[in-house]
Motif scaffolding. Structure first.
Motif, PDB file in Angstrom:
ATOM      1  N   GLN A 128      -9.219   0.899   5.289  1.00 16.44           N
ATOM      2  CA  GLN A 128      -8.843   1.928   5.915  1.00 16.44           C
ATOM      3  C   GLN A 128      -9.686   2.863   6.677  1.00 16.44           C
ATOM      4  O   GLN A 128     -10.686   2.406   6.727  1.00 16.44           O
ATOM      5  N   THR A 155       0.750  -1.091   0.114  1.00 16.25           N
ATOM      6  CA  THR A 155       0.132  -0.231  -0.074  1.00 16.25           C
ATOM      7  C   THR A 155       0.841   1.160   0.033  1.00 16.25           C
ATOM      8  O   THR A 155       2.086   1.424   0.295  1.00 16.25           O
ATOM      9  N   ALA A 192      -7.697  -0.299   0.844  1.00  9.79           N
ATOM     10  CA  ALA A 192      -6.793   0.123   0.323  1.00  9.79           C
ATOM     11  C   ALA A 192      -6.229  -0.411  -1.018  1.00  9.79           C
ATOM     12  O   ALA A 192      -6.401  -1.641  -1.138  1.00  9.79           O
ATOM     13  N   THR A 193      -5.691   0.311  -1.803  1.00  9.84           N
ATOM     14  CA  THR A 193      -5.245  -0.101  -3.530  1.00  9.84           C
ATOM     15  C   THR A 193      -3.927  -0.673  -3.103  1.00  9.84           C
ATOM     16  O   THR A 193      -3.169  -0.032  -2.407  1.00  9.84           O
ATOM     17  N   LEU A 194      -3.820  -1.904  -3.640  1.00  8.31           N
ATOM     18  CA  LEU A 194      -2.522  -2.334  -3.508  1.00  8.31           C
ATOM     19  C   LEU A 194      -1.618  -2.090  -4.843  1.00  8.31           C
ATOM     20  O   LEU A 194      -2.223  -2.297  -5.957  1.00  8.31           O
ATOM     21  N   LYS A 219      -7.462  -5.525  -3.497  1.00  6.77           N
ATOM     22  CA  LYS A 219      -7.445  -4.384  -2.577  1.00  6.77           C
ATOM     23  C   LYS A 219      -6.732  -5.280  -1.184  1.00  6.77           C
ATOM     24  O   LYS A 219      -6.936  -6.329  -1.092  1.00  6.77           O
ATOM     25  N   GLY A 220      -6.451  -4.103  -0.484  1.00  2.00           N
ATOM     26  CA  GLY A 220      -5.860  -4.589   0.890  1.00  2.00           C
ATOM     27  C   GLY A 220      -6.993  -4.422   1.973  1.00  2.00           C
ATOM     28  O   GLY A 220      -8.289  -4.339   1.798  1.00  2.00           O
TER      29      GLY A 220
END
Length: 252
Positions: free
Chosen positions: A219, A177, A225-227, A215-216
């Motif tokens: 948030q 991230t 979160a974008t990986l 995606k992670g």
């Protein structure tokens, strides 16, 4: 050029004083959020019991890089990895080693999540030290030879590399991230860059990072979160300067 020119028969090596060549490695990773360097505790004289950078004498038939990887494995058990390795500088002060006239070809390396080392060869102990422990703590370990100078130069090389290259991505495992990448800059520089400016710089620089399709964790804002993975760019233009460098430029 004749064969005799390439292999002069009149050459007398005894007329020249012997010079030995060693390699030393400043190996960095991030552990528990802190920039850390690998040190070994010497088991032999000179400097028995002192902490030092891993390294040793080059063997016949190997170049400096091969010697660096071999010494790292022999003294610490850390095998060659896919991280970043480069020559730092040659250290050749006549009195840098009390044994002989020894020239050291120092290297700097870094990678994510390197394992705990295991002392071997002539090392009594091996461990990761937070850089702040080595330089700032009252009980900082005395370093052998001129390794404090080498480590200082290596630290500055890594810090400056993060200003004008994308090598910060070598400190994190893919996918990552932007928050994880931001923590790399905070650990290496000692002070994090502005989060908003950092995100804009990373995303707007072509080839710095590339978004993945996964995606992670979610948030704070409620969105996953974008990986990212490493991009193809190597140089940042313009550079992303450390705060002290920015303040100095504005003062001038």
């Amino acid at each position: 050029m004749t064969t005799s020119d390439q292999h002069p028969t009149a050459y007398d090596a005894s007329k020249y004083p012997p010079v030995f060549v060693t390699v030393d490695l400043a190996v960095f990773t991030i552990r528990n959020g802190a920039l850390s360097v690998l040190l070994i505790q010497r088991g032999d004289d000179p400097y028995r019991g002192h902490w030092a950078l891993p390294g040793g004498f080059m063997d016949p038939g190997e170049d400096a890089e091969a010697a660096a990887w071999r010494e790292l494995a022999e003294e610490t058990g850390v095998e060659q990895w896919a991280g970043h390795l480069e020559q730092l500088k040659t250290y050749s002060a006549p009195d840098r080693d009390p044994r002989h006239r020894i020239v050291s070809v120092a290297h700097v390396a870094f990678a994510p999540n390197l394992p705990a080392p295991v002392a071997g060869d002539d090392a009594r102990n091996a461990r990761w030290w937070a850089v702040d422990e080595v330089f700032a703590a009252e009980d900082a370990p005395p370093l052998a030879f001129d390794h404090a100078e080498i480590l200082t130069d290596a630290l500055e090389r890594v810090r400056s590399k993060l200003e004008y290259t994308t090598l910060a991505t070598e400190f994190v495992e893919e996918p990552f991230t932007l928050a994880e990448l931001h923590r790399v800059y905070a650990a290496v520089w000692g002070k994090p860059p502005s989060l908003g400016a950092f995100r804009r710089k990373v995303i707007s620089t072509k080839g710095f990072v590339e978004a993945t399709d996964t995606k992670g964790d979610t948030q704070a804002a409620g969105r996953p979160a974008t990986l990212y993975k490493r991009g193809g760019a190597a140089i940042l233009q313009p550079a992303m300067l450390r705060q002290h460098a920015t303040e100095q430029a504005e003062a001038e």
